[in-house]
Design a protein around this motif. Structure first.
Motif, PDB file in Angstrom:
ATOM      1  N   GLY A   1       0.949  -1.298   0.001  1.00  0.00           N
ATOM      2  CA  GLY A   1       0.053   0.004  -0.053  1.00  0.00           C
ATOM      3  C   GLY A   1       0.949   1.276   0.231  1.00  0.00           C
ATOM      4  N   GLN A   2       1.910   1.392   0.782  1.00  0.00           N
ATOM      5  CA  GLN A   2       2.424   2.409   1.045  1.00  0.00           C
ATOM      6  C   GLN A   2       3.228   2.878  -0.437  1.00  0.00           C
ATOM      7  OE1 GLN A   2       5.942   2.324   3.684  1.00  0.00           O
ATOM      8  NE2 GLN A   2       5.446   4.365   4.443  1.00  0.00           N
ATOM      9  N   SER A   3       3.864   1.787  -0.845  1.00  0.00           N
ATOM     10  CA  SER A   3       4.969   1.601  -2.271  1.00  0.00           C
ATOM     11  C   SER A   3       3.852   2.254  -3.485  1.00  0.00           C
ATOM     12  CB  SER A   3       5.688   0.574  -2.428  1.00  0.00           C
ATOM     13  OG  SER A   3       6.700   0.451  -1.524  1.00  0.00           O
ATOM     14  N   SER A   4       2.919   1.530  -3.407  1.00  0.00           N
ATOM     15  CA  SER A   4       2.100   1.700  -4.609  1.00  0.00           C
ATOM     16  C   SER A   4       1.443   3.243  -4.690  1.00  0.00           C
ATOM     17  CB  SER A   4       0.982   0.642  -4.590  1.00  0.00           C
ATOM     18  OG  SER A   4       1.194  -0.629  -4.726  1.00  0.00           O
ATOM     19  N   PHE A   5       0.988   3.685  -3.617  1.00  0.00           N
ATOM     20  CA  PHE A   5       0.371   4.832  -3.610  1.00  0.00           C
ATOM     21  C   PHE A   5       1.239   6.003  -3.435  1.00  0.00           C
ATOM     22  CE2 PHE A   5      -3.186   2.145  -2.454  1.00  0.00           C
ATOM     23  CZ  PHE A   5      -4.264   2.889  -3.263  1.00  0.00           C
ATOM     24  N   LEU A   6       2.497   5.939  -2.851  1.00  0.00           N
ATOM     25  CA  LEU A   6       3.619   6.885  -2.985  1.00  0.00           C
ATOM     26  C   LEU A   6       3.838   7.146  -4.350  1.00  0.00           C
ATOM     27  CD1 LEU A   6       5.922   6.330   0.145  1.00  0.00           C
ATOM     28  CD2 LEU A   6       4.573   8.310  -0.310  1.00  0.00           C
ATOM     29  N   TYR A   7       3.913   6.040  -5.216  1.00  0.00           N
ATOM     30  CA  TYR A   7       4.128   6.071  -6.750  1.00  0.00           C
ATOM     31  C   TYR A   7       3.065   7.035  -7.483  1.00  0.00           C
ATOM     32  CZ  TYR A   7       5.083   4.476 -11.588  1.00  0.00           C
ATOM     33  OH  TYR A   7       5.393   4.727 -12.794  1.00  0.00           O
ATOM     34  N   ILE A   8       1.957   6.685  -7.213  1.00  0.00           N
ATOM     35  CA  ILE A   8       0.988   7.175  -7.799  1.00  0.00           C
ATOM     36  C   ILE A   8       0.833   8.644  -7.574  1.00  0.00           C
ATOM     37  CG2 ILE A   8      -1.685   7.540  -7.789  1.00  0.00           C
ATOM     38  CD1 ILE A   8      -1.902   4.214  -7.277  1.00  0.00           C
TER      39      ILE A   8
ATOM     40  N   LEU B   1      -8.414  -1.775  -2.623  1.00  0.00           N
ATOM     41  CA  LEU B   1      -7.461  -2.402  -1.817  1.00  0.00           C
ATOM     42  C   LEU B   1      -7.184  -3.870  -1.745  1.00  0.00           C
ATOM     43  CD1 LEU B   1      -7.468   0.175   1.171  1.00  0.00           C
ATOM     44  CD2 LEU B   1      -5.971   0.355  -1.114  1.00  0.00           C
ATOM     45  N   THR B   2      -8.553  -4.370  -2.152  1.00  0.00           N
ATOM     46  CA  THR B   2      -8.665  -5.759  -2.092  1.00  0.00           C
ATOM     47  C   THR B   2      -7.533  -6.561  -2.891  1.00  0.00           C
ATOM     48  OG1 THR B   2     -10.917  -5.687  -1.594  1.00  0.00           O
ATOM     49  CG2 THR B   2     -10.153  -7.769  -2.441  1.00  0.00           C
ATOM     50  N   PHE B   3      -7.230  -5.916  -4.289  1.00  0.00           N
ATOM     51  CA  PHE B   3      -6.249  -6.398  -5.128  1.00  0.00           C
ATOM     52  C   PHE B   3      -4.674  -6.415  -4.313  1.00  0.00           C
ATOM     53  CE2 PHE B   3      -9.449  -4.566  -7.919  1.00  0.00           C
ATOM     54  CZ  PHE B   3      -9.396  -5.670  -8.727  1.00  0.00           C
ATOM     55  N   LEU B   4      -4.506  -5.533  -3.600  1.00  0.00           N
ATOM     56  CA  LEU B   4      -3.246  -5.367  -2.743  1.00  0.00           C
ATOM     57  C   LEU B   4      -3.263  -6.608  -1.833  1.00  0.00           C
ATOM     58  CD1 LEU B   4      -2.546  -1.551  -2.568  1.00  0.00           C
ATOM     59  CD2 LEU B   4      -1.435  -3.179  -4.213  1.00  0.00           C
ATOM     60  N   LEU B   5      -4.187  -6.607  -1.010  1.00  0.00           N
ATOM     61  CA  LEU B   5      -4.455  -7.717  -0.150  1.00  0.00           C
ATOM     62  C   LEU B   5      -4.074  -8.990  -0.609  1.00  0.00           C
ATOM     63  CD1 LEU B   5      -4.905  -8.815   2.912  1.00  0.00           C
ATOM     64  CD2 LEU B   5      -7.519  -8.657   1.945  1.00  0.00           C
TER      65      LEU B   5
ATOM     66  N   PHE C   1      11.384  -9.332  -5.126  1.00  0.00           N
ATOM     67  CA  PHE C   1      10.948  -9.237  -6.534  1.00  0.00           C
ATOM     68  C   PHE C   1       9.524  -9.199  -6.722  1.00  0.00           C
ATOM     69  CE2 PHE C   1       9.931 -12.014 -10.366  1.00  0.00           C
ATOM     70  CZ  PHE C   1      10.324 -10.782 -11.074  1.00  0.00           C
ATOM     71  N   LEU C   2       8.660 -10.365  -6.203  1.00  0.00           N
ATOM     72  CA  LEU C   2       7.148 -10.195  -6.133  1.00  0.00           C
ATOM     73  C   LEU C   2       6.462  -9.099  -5.645  1.00  0.00           C
ATOM     74  CD1 LEU C   2       7.075 -14.158  -5.499  1.00  0.00           C
ATOM     75  CD2 LEU C   2       6.782 -13.198  -7.703  1.00  0.00           C
ATOM     76  N   ILE C   3       7.180  -8.301  -4.632  1.00  0.00           N
ATOM     77  CA  ILE C   3       6.315  -7.396  -4.318  1.00  0.00           C
ATOM     78  C   ILE C   3       6.532  -6.224  -5.355  1.00  0.00           C
ATOM     79  CG2 ILE C   3       6.925  -5.424  -2.516  1.00  0.00           C
ATOM     80  CD1 ILE C   3       7.553  -7.540  -0.440  1.00  0.00           C
ATOM     81  N   SER C   4       7.632  -6.068  -5.849  1.00  0.00           N
ATOM     82  CA  SER C   4       7.778  -4.914  -6.850  1.00  0.00           C
ATOM     83  C   SER C   4       6.891  -5.511  -8.105  1.00  0.00           C
ATOM     84  CB  SER C   4       9.224  -5.146  -7.580  1.00  0.00           C
ATOM     85  OG  SER C   4      10.284  -4.738  -6.474  1.00  0.00           O
ATOM     86  N   CYS C   5       6.673  -6.737  -8.377  1.00  0.00           N
ATOM     87  CA  CYS C   5       5.717  -7.083  -9.251  1.00  0.00           C
ATOM     88  C   CYS C   5       4.029  -6.605  -9.108  1.00  0.00           C
ATOM     89  CB  CYS C   5       5.784  -8.627  -9.866  1.00  0.00           C
ATOM     90  SG  CYS C   5       7.527  -9.098 -10.367  1.00  0.00           S
ATOM     91  N   ALA C   6       3.898  -6.986  -7.944  1.00  0.00           N
ATOM     92  CA  ALA C   6       2.643  -6.478  -7.366  1.00  0.00           C
ATOM     93  C   ALA C   6       2.467  -4.858  -7.647  1.00  0.00           C
ATOM     94  CB  ALA C   6       2.499  -6.972  -6.069  1.00  0.00           C
TER      95      ALA C   6
ATOM     96  N   LYS D   1      -0.734 -11.445 -11.721  1.00  0.00           N
ATOM     97  CA  LYS D   1      -0.865 -12.249 -13.195  1.00  0.00           C
ATOM     98  C   LYS D   1      -0.574 -11.103 -14.544  1.00  0.00           C
ATOM     99  CE  LYS D   1      -4.161 -16.056 -12.361  1.00  0.00           C
ATOM    100  NZ  LYS D   1      -5.177 -16.528 -12.633  1.00  0.00           N
ATOM    101  N   VAL D   2      -0.497  -9.974 -14.109  1.00  0.00           N
ATOM    102  CA  VAL D   2      -0.132  -8.987 -15.130  1.00  0.00           C
ATOM    103  C   VAL D   2       1.142  -8.408 -15.163  1.00  0.00           C
ATOM    104  CG1 VAL D   2      -2.643  -8.641 -15.781  1.00  0.00           C
ATOM    105  CG2 VAL D   2      -1.360  -7.041 -14.143  1.00  0.00           C
ATOM    106  N   SER D   3       1.937  -9.080 -14.416  1.00  0.00           N
ATOM    107  CA  SER D   3       3.347  -8.463 -14.095  1.00  0.00           C
ATOM    108  C   SER D   3       4.496  -9.789 -14.381  1.00  0.00           C
ATOM    109  CB  SER D   3       3.358  -8.376 -12.349  1.00  0.00           C
ATOM    110  OG  SER D   3       3.505  -9.679 -11.778  1.00  0.00           O
TER     111      SER D   3
END
Length: 487
Positions: A80-87, A253-257, A342-347, A369-371
């Motif tokens: 959550g933190q990494s994704s939304f800071l990027y956004i 947020l369900t996608f991230l969970l 690596f997988l966290i970066s993919c997510a 699946k799209v990473s």
């Protein structure tokens, strides 16, 4: 969807909260308050004695539902933190894309709330699961598929008295749906409305926003894969989805969970299996190098996949050079840490690159699946499925677990059918009903008020699954032995 609505702080029965004086010294946001309610709950503590992968296992190394949930909470918060800071950092590029709306833009304050929600969601995402892991869920489903049609109350068949959704709830029993029920009705905090968690958090754990009549495994849309709530929670779920503005959609947020959960169990299952000698370094490496996986890779994904395989080999060489006593476990444990990153970066990539579609409710896939991590995730899942779950030892343990679940359902369902009716119960059935937790009995009495006879019958069947799902592995096994007269 709109973050102003999505971050809904509403709780069930808000009137009870108004009676509490607000503490001006309490600087926590509403979702941080959820965290403390969860951590202090008996339902959360019971996860320490519930199976993650190995039923009835006595090892103190392998994951339980509790340690798994703690790992998921950690990953989810980071995602959550990494994704939304990027956004936020790239918001101008998002604004230039088709389909973007101003309400999709999160604030820095929103990030703190989002991280709190995801951390809490990680803690409770498996809280409704029955004992003995996913085989416990399977055992409950199979029991009802085999027995519901033959159950009778008086001269009537039970199935004929229940509507379609009621029956489907049992045929397709899900720990996800049970989690919503437990958190909102069964866990007694101050009243019969469960933990009084925020609607934003509750919506995050509803992975599938459809009923047992509406899910479709072949639809191609992830939101329809399984059912997400029971007939008993229809009105509650409608209130949650309308209050958060996620009607008919998966909560973003369900996608991230989901990604945090997948990363945690796919990697941990490998590590635990090596520790218990179900897998070796050589077995893992041989499986990863199969052409079938390389042929699945698309574009740059192949390079990422080969890098992951090479990293495993390097970790093993390091273990040998250091003369580590158990190079297999050392290599795999260190490799797991590497590929988790690596997988966290993919997510994060999967979520941010599809953010607009997710917010519009049109994204139909899992973000991993799209990473570039898609094939690696498949490989990890296949390795444990083929080499661990299909092992003779695991299958013996699962047969034992299934026997316990079947026995408990045989006894308690038949007793519950005639309970709270004009039918006189025999002495054995009365004693069985007296065994059921008084918390669950109180919840039944409260929620069955002014219900029809058919709805009460449905709630009594749920009372049994509620009771069984609330059991730890040890309690279920002990109760089975006690009712069999085994000391």
């Amino acid at each position: 969807m709109d973050w102003k609505k999505l971050l809904c702080e509403k709780r069930q029965c808000n009137q009870s909260n108004k009676n509490n004086k607000k503490n001006n010294n309490d600087m926590r946001n509403e979702f941080q308050k959820d965290y403390h309610r969860i951590i202090g709950s008996a339902s959360f503590r019971r996860l320490q004695d519930k199976t993650q992968v190995f039923p009835l296992d006595k090892s103190d190394f392998v994951r339980t539902r509790l340690t798994h949930s703690l790992e998921v909470a950690s990953f989810a918060k980071s995602l959550g933190q990494s994704s939304f800071l990027y956004i936020i950092d790239h918001i101008d590029s998002f604004k230039n894309k088709s389909g973007f709306r101003s309400e999709f833009e999160p604030s820095n304050e929103d990030i703190n709330k989002i991280c709190s929600i995801l951390e809490c969601a990680g803690l409770i995402h498996d809280i409704g699961n029955p004992p003995f892991g996913h085989f416990g869920e399977y055992s409950i489903r199979i029991w009802f598929k085999n027995n519901l049609e033959n159950l009778k109350i008086g001269k009537n068949y039970v199935k004929d008295l229940l509507n379609e959704q009621m029956c489907n709830d049992f045929y397709n029993f899900e720990g996800n749906a049970q989690a919503l029920r437990l958190l909102t009705k069964l866990h007694y905090l101050v009243d019969e409305n469960g933990m009084h968690l925020t609607y934003a958090l509750l919506n995050t754990i509803v992975k599938y926003p459809v009923s047992s009549c509406d899910f479709n495994t072949k639809s191609g849309d992830i939101k329809n894969k399984k059912m997400g709530y029971y007939y008993a929670e229809n009105d509650l779920y409608d209130d949650i989805s309308e209050s958060t503005g996620a009607v008919g959609c998966r909560y973003p947020l369900t996608f991230l969970l989901e990604a945090a959960d997948d990363i945690a169990y796919r990697t941990a299952d490998i590590e635990d299996a090596v520790k218990k000698n179900y897998l070796t370094y050589d077995m893992i490496l041989e499986e990863l190098k199969k052409d079938a996986y390389l042929n699945m890779c698309k574009g740059e994904e192949k390079g990422c996949y080969l890098d992951a395989v090479k990293t495993l080999e390097n970790k093993y060489e390091i273990a040998k050079s250091k003369k580590i006593a158990n190079p297999d476990l050392y290599a795999v444990q260190n490799w797991i840490v590497s590929i988790q990153g690596f997988l966290i970066s993919c997510a994060i990539y999967g979520f941010t690159s599809n953010y607009i579609d997710i917010m519009n409710g049109t994204f139909k896939s899992e973000i991993l699946k799209v990473s570039h991590g898609n094939v690696l995730m498949k490989a990890l899942g296949n390795i444990t499925a083929e080499k661990v779950f299909e092992s003779q030892h695991i299958q013996k343990l699962e047969i034992s677990a299934g026997t316990i679940i079947d026995f408990l359902l045989d006894k308690f369902v038949n007793a519950a059918i005639s309970y709270d009716t004009e039918i006189e119960q025999n002495a054995l059935d009365r004693r069985l009903m007296n065994i059921i937790s008084q918390n669950y009995m109180s919840a039944y009495r409260h929620h069955s008020r002014e219900k029809t006879k058919e709805e009460k019958l449905y709630l009594r069947l749920l009372l049994v699954t509620d009771y069984i799902c609330g059991m730890t592995d040890t309690y279920a096994k002990t109760l089975y032995q006690e009712l069999h007269g085994i000391s």
